[in-house]
Design a protein around this motif. Structure first.
Motif, PDB file in Angstrom:
ATOM      1  N   VAL A 117     -54.435  62.297  28.503  1.00 37.37           N
ATOM      2  CA  VAL A 117     -55.341  61.871  29.567  1.00 37.37           C
ATOM      3  C   VAL A 117     -56.485  62.847  29.789  1.00 37.37           C
ATOM      4  N   TRP A 118     -56.379  64.060  29.261  1.00 39.80           N
ATOM      5  CA  TRP A 118     -57.448  65.056  29.403  1.00 39.80           C
ATOM      6  C   TRP A 118     -58.507  64.918  28.321  1.00 39.80           C
ATOM      7  N   SER A 119     -58.237  64.070  27.327  1.00 35.12           N
ATOM      8  CA  SER A 119     -59.192  63.890  26.241  1.00 35.12           C
ATOM      9  C   SER A 119     -60.369  63.044  26.715  1.00 35.12           C
ATOM     10  N   PRO A 120     -61.595  63.414  26.340  1.00 30.71           N
ATOM     11  CA  PRO A 120     -62.749  62.603  26.738  1.00 30.71           C
ATOM     12  C   PRO A 120     -62.708  61.187  26.177  1.00 30.71           C
ATOM     13  N   GLY A 121     -61.975  60.941  25.102  1.00 30.53           N
ATOM     14  CA  GLY A 121     -61.905  59.620  24.493  1.00 30.53           C
ATOM     15  C   GLY A 121     -60.792  58.750  25.032  1.00 30.53           C
ATOM     16  N   HIS A 122     -60.058  59.231  26.038  1.00 30.20           N
ATOM     17  CA  HIS A 122     -58.919  58.488  26.597  1.00 30.20           C
ATOM     18  C   HIS A 122     -59.393  57.219  27.311  1.00 30.20           C
ATOM     19  N   CYS A 123     -58.702  56.103  27.076  1.00 24.75           N
ATOM     20  CA  CYS A 123     -59.029  54.845  27.738  1.00 24.75           C
ATOM     21  C   CYS A 123     -58.360  54.783  29.114  1.00 24.75           C
ATOM     22  N   PRO A 124     -58.841  53.900  30.008  1.00 26.85           N
ATOM     23  CA  PRO A 124     -58.169  53.716  31.298  1.00 26.85           C
ATOM     24  C   PRO A 124     -56.722  53.303  31.092  1.00 26.85           C
ATOM     25  N   THR A 125     -55.867  53.673  32.015  1.00 25.69           N
ATOM     26  CA  THR A 125     -54.437  53.378  31.935  1.00 25.69           C
ATOM     27  C   THR A 125     -54.099  52.261  32.894  1.00 25.69           C
ATOM     28  N   ILE A 126     -53.292  51.312  32.418  1.00 23.32           N
ATOM     29  CA  ILE A 126     -52.786  50.218  33.260  1.00 23.32           C
ATOM     30  C   ILE A 126     -51.300  50.435  33.409  1.00 23.32           C
ATOM     31  N   ARG A 127     -50.816  50.462  34.641  1.00 23.94           N
ATOM     32  CA  ARG A 127     -49.363  50.551  34.858  1.00 23.94           C
ATOM     33  C   ARG A 127     -48.980  49.956  36.172  1.00 23.94           C
TER      34      ARG A 127
END
Length: 127
Positions: A117-127
């Motif tokens: 989650v700290w990566s700039p390329g991380h996508c939004p998370t759905i949970r």
């Protein structure tokens, strides 16, 4: 100061277990029934939405203070627990458009395989 209210009514949202998410595509032109996890985040109704829908919601955070662990911003809706049963499974889907914060007319890419989650390329998370 005294404030007097007249004819004040609260109308509960009727329970509908066939449609657990209320206002899922913002077609009322509002973000009604949705909540922000942090008062430093904001939402704005924009148009058009995805796949021909009239509206979408823009979720914005620009006040992140990394030193105070305030990175956990989210947009949520509480589901009616009376509609959920043990071992019941749901498929959750959502559509996102990531925007460049310096130019909101430009989209950005993310990597769905990126789990950090700290990566700039991380996508939004759905949970």
């Amino acid at each position: 100061m005294d404030v007097t209210y007249r004819d004040f009514h609260i109308t509960p949202i009727p329970k509908n277990c066939n449609s657990l998410v209320v206002n899922p595509s913002f077609e009322e032109g509002t973000a009604a029934a949705w909540y922000l996890s942090n008062p430093l985040a904001s939402t704005k109704i924009v148009s058009p939405g995805a796949d021909g829908s009239q509206y979408a919601v823009r979720f914005h955070t620009d006040h992140v203070n990394w030193n105070q662990n305030q990175w956990n911003y989210y947009f949520l809706q509480e589901l009616d627990a009376g509609c959920l049963a043990t071992d019941q499974e749901f498929i959750i889907t959502a559509q996102f458009r990531l925007l460049d914060s310096t130019d909101l007319s430009r989209g950005m890419d993310c990597d769905p395989e990126q789990t950090n989650v700290w990566s700039p390329g991380h996508c939004p998370t759905i949970r």
